[in-house]
Design an enzyme around this catalytic site. Structure first.
Site, PDB file in Angstrom:
ATOM      1  N   GLY A 179       0.823  -1.219   0.000  1.00  0.00           N
ATOM      2  CA  GLY A 179       0.000   0.000   0.000  1.00  0.00           C
ATOM      3  C   GLY A 179       0.850   1.259   0.000  1.00  0.00           C
ATOM      4  N   ARG A 180       0.155   2.394   0.196  1.00  0.00           N
ATOM      5  CA  ARG A 180       0.815   3.709   0.091  1.00  0.00           C
ATOM      6  C   ARG A 180       1.956   3.875   1.092  1.00  0.00           C
ATOM      7  NH1 ARG A 180      -4.536   4.810   0.559  1.00  0.00           N
ATOM      8  NH2 ARG A 180      -5.601   5.409  -1.364  1.00  0.00           N
ATOM      9  N   ILE A 181       1.725   3.446   2.343  1.00  0.00           N
ATOM     10  CA  ILE A 181       2.739   3.702   3.377  1.00  0.00           C
ATOM     11  C   ILE A 181       4.001   2.871   3.096  1.00  0.00           C
ATOM     12  CG2 ILE A 181       3.250   3.546   5.853  1.00  0.00           C
ATOM     13  CD1 ILE A 181       0.199   4.046   6.343  1.00  0.00           C
ATOM     14  N   THR A 235       4.805  -0.755  12.287  1.00  0.00           N
ATOM     15  CA  THR A 235       4.012   0.459  12.537  1.00  0.00           C
ATOM     16  C   THR A 235       2.572   0.236  12.041  1.00  0.00           C
ATOM     17  OG1 THR A 235       4.803   1.373  10.428  1.00  0.00           O
ATOM     18  CG2 THR A 235       5.932   2.117  12.428  1.00  0.00           C
ATOM     19  N   ARG A 290      -0.230  -2.886  12.808  1.00  0.00           N
ATOM     20  CA  ARG A 290      -1.102  -3.264  13.927  1.00  0.00           C
ATOM     21  C   ARG A 290      -0.383  -4.310  14.774  1.00  0.00           C
ATOM     22  NH1 ARG A 290      -3.377   0.773  13.336  1.00  0.00           N
ATOM     23  NH2 ARG A 290      -5.587   1.161  12.924  1.00  0.00           N
ATOM     24  N   GLU A 342      -2.570  -3.354  23.308  1.00  0.00           N
ATOM     25  CA  GLU A 342      -2.386  -1.937  23.668  1.00  0.00           C
ATOM     26  C   GLU A 342      -3.376  -1.491  24.726  1.00  0.00           C
ATOM     27  OE1 GLU A 342      -2.121   0.897  20.350  1.00  0.00           O
ATOM     28  OE2 GLU A 342      -1.018  -0.679  19.307  1.00  0.00           O
ATOM     29  N   HIS A 364       2.200   4.133  19.764  1.00  0.00           N
ATOM     30  CA  HIS A 364       1.263   4.269  18.634  1.00  0.00           C
ATOM     31  C   HIS A 364       1.158   5.736  18.170  1.00  0.00           C
ATOM     32  CE1 HIS A 364      -2.418   2.123  16.668  1.00  0.00           C
ATOM     33  NE2 HIS A 364      -1.878   3.003  15.835  1.00  0.00           N
ATOM     34  N   ALA A 366       2.804   6.826  15.172  1.00  0.00           N
ATOM     35  CA  ALA A 366       3.342   6.979  13.814  1.00  0.00           C
ATOM     36  C   ALA A 366       2.623   8.078  13.024  1.00  0.00           C
ATOM     37  CB  ALA A 366       3.293   5.654  13.075  1.00  0.00           C
TER      38      ALA A 366
HETATM   39  C1  DGY Z   1      -4.359   4.483  11.808  1.00  0.00           C
HETATM   40  O1  DGY Z   1      -4.781   5.527  11.306  1.00  0.00           O
HETATM   41  O2  DGY Z   1      -4.864   3.392  11.563  1.00  0.00           O
HETATM   42  C2  DGY Z   1      -3.170   4.590  12.714  1.00  0.00           C
HETATM   43  O3  DGY Z   1      -2.887   3.416  13.349  1.00  0.00           O
HETATM   44  C3  DGY Z   1      -3.338   5.708  13.719  1.00  0.00           C
HETATM   45  O4  DGY Z   1      -3.348   6.898  13.078  1.00  0.00           O
END
Ligand code: DGY
Length: 320
Positions: free
Chosen positions: A155-157, A237, A239, A268, A286, A288
């Protein structure tokens, strides 16, 4: 119309809702316990809800808000929402993609560099008064240039992390997803690994960018972790539940993995105590996507999705 916001978020999106005459009710500054969320929804009977990833949105929640046409989740992830129940109730679910890509990618890069160069460990070493003299073998880390970065999830990230690490640091990129991705292939000249095992065996740094689904829950268990390249680094970063933290602690204790950097956790806000005891683990709470820019834009995107649905128009970011 009335919009119920389950926790305070940046004002900018909420002002858009108020500007057109909607009533905005903000529950407060803390996470709402599930029973309290249900009570509040019954009492407020809103036309729309702006929810957070810390809210478990299930059948009982939809029952408590029978007039809510949309639940706009203030996150790109939506594993906190029962999508089947939403469909049954005819409720629209939206998320906030794109606007947090840069923030999450930058945080991932920060974790990769911090882990490779042992920045957090070195800072603690110095604060503990252990720095007595420059040392040729002191806190040696991993140089990133020419090493292989394995991106799991196309994906994008993941793509943006790959781009920064390739263009900025000269890393080779290998990626894994259900199918190959032209942006990775053409723009980054990345290698596609159809099998996850192939990515794991060749990556010096592994970065997870997957959604949490029944298929990805505990994907990184003891069996899978046994397949990593010895000495590699693992970053998450995405889940927390994608990794079995007991198995991860084992892989770190045995030296199979040289380090791990985690922004998300299995349970969490609790973090496995074995992980916290290790010097080669970096943990962040959490955060990011926690830049002012991203969080403001997430607020605007969630508000725009609500405005569209309340106007009888399709929202820009539907999930259901
Ligand atoms: C998301 O947007 O899913 C991140 O985990 C928190 O911004």
């Amino acid at each position: 119309m009335k919009i119920f916001v389950t926790r305070q978020i940046p004002e900018v999106g909420l002002l858009k809702l108020k500007d057109v005459g909607h009533e905005v009710v903000i529950a407060g500054g803390e996470v709402l316990p599930h029973e309290v969320l249900i009570e509040r929804l019954k009492a407020e009977n809103p036309d729309a809800v702006l929810s957070l990833l810390t809210d478990k949105i299930d059948q009982t929640v939809f029952d408590a808000a029978p007039n809510a046409k949309i639940f706009a989740n203030y996150a790109v992830g939506f594993d906190n929402i029962d999508l089947e129940a939403a469909k049954q109730h005819g409720v629209v679910i939206t998320n906030t993609p794109e606007v947090l890509t840069e923030a999450v990618a930058e945080h991932t890069v920060a974790l990769i560099i911090s882990l490779a160069r042992r920045i957090v460990e070195a800072d603690q070493f110095l604060r503990d008064g252990k720095y007595e003299a420059w040392g040729p073998l002191l806190l040696l880390g991993m140089e990133l240039k020419g090493k292989t970065l394995g991106i799991i999830g196309g994906g994008r990230i993941g793509r943006r992390v790959a781009e920064i690490m390739q263009k900025g640091f000269g890393m080779e990129i290998v990626y894994h997803d259900r199918k190959n991705n032209e942006a990775f292939d053409n723009e980054l000249n990345a290698k596609y690994a159809p099998e996850l095992d192939d990515l794991l065996s060749q990556s010096d740094v592994i970065s997870i960018h997957l959604p949490l689904t029944p298929d990805t829950q505990h994907l990184f268990n003891q069996e899978l972790l046994a397949k990593v390249k010895p000495g590699s680094l693992l970053i998450n970063t995405a889940r927390g539940k994608i990794i079995d933290e007991e198995a991860l602690a084992g892989a770190l204790q045995s030296g199979l993995l040289s380090g791990a950097a985690l922004d998300v956790f299995e349970n969490e806000p609790t973090v496995n105590s074995k992980l916290l005891a290790l010097d080669n683990v970096i943990v962040t709470p959490h955060i990011a996507s926690a830049t002012r820019e991203a969080r403001d834009q997430m607020s605007v995107v969630a508000a725009d999705n609500i405005l569209a649905v309340l106007n009888g128009e399709p929202p820009k970011n539907p999930v259901v």
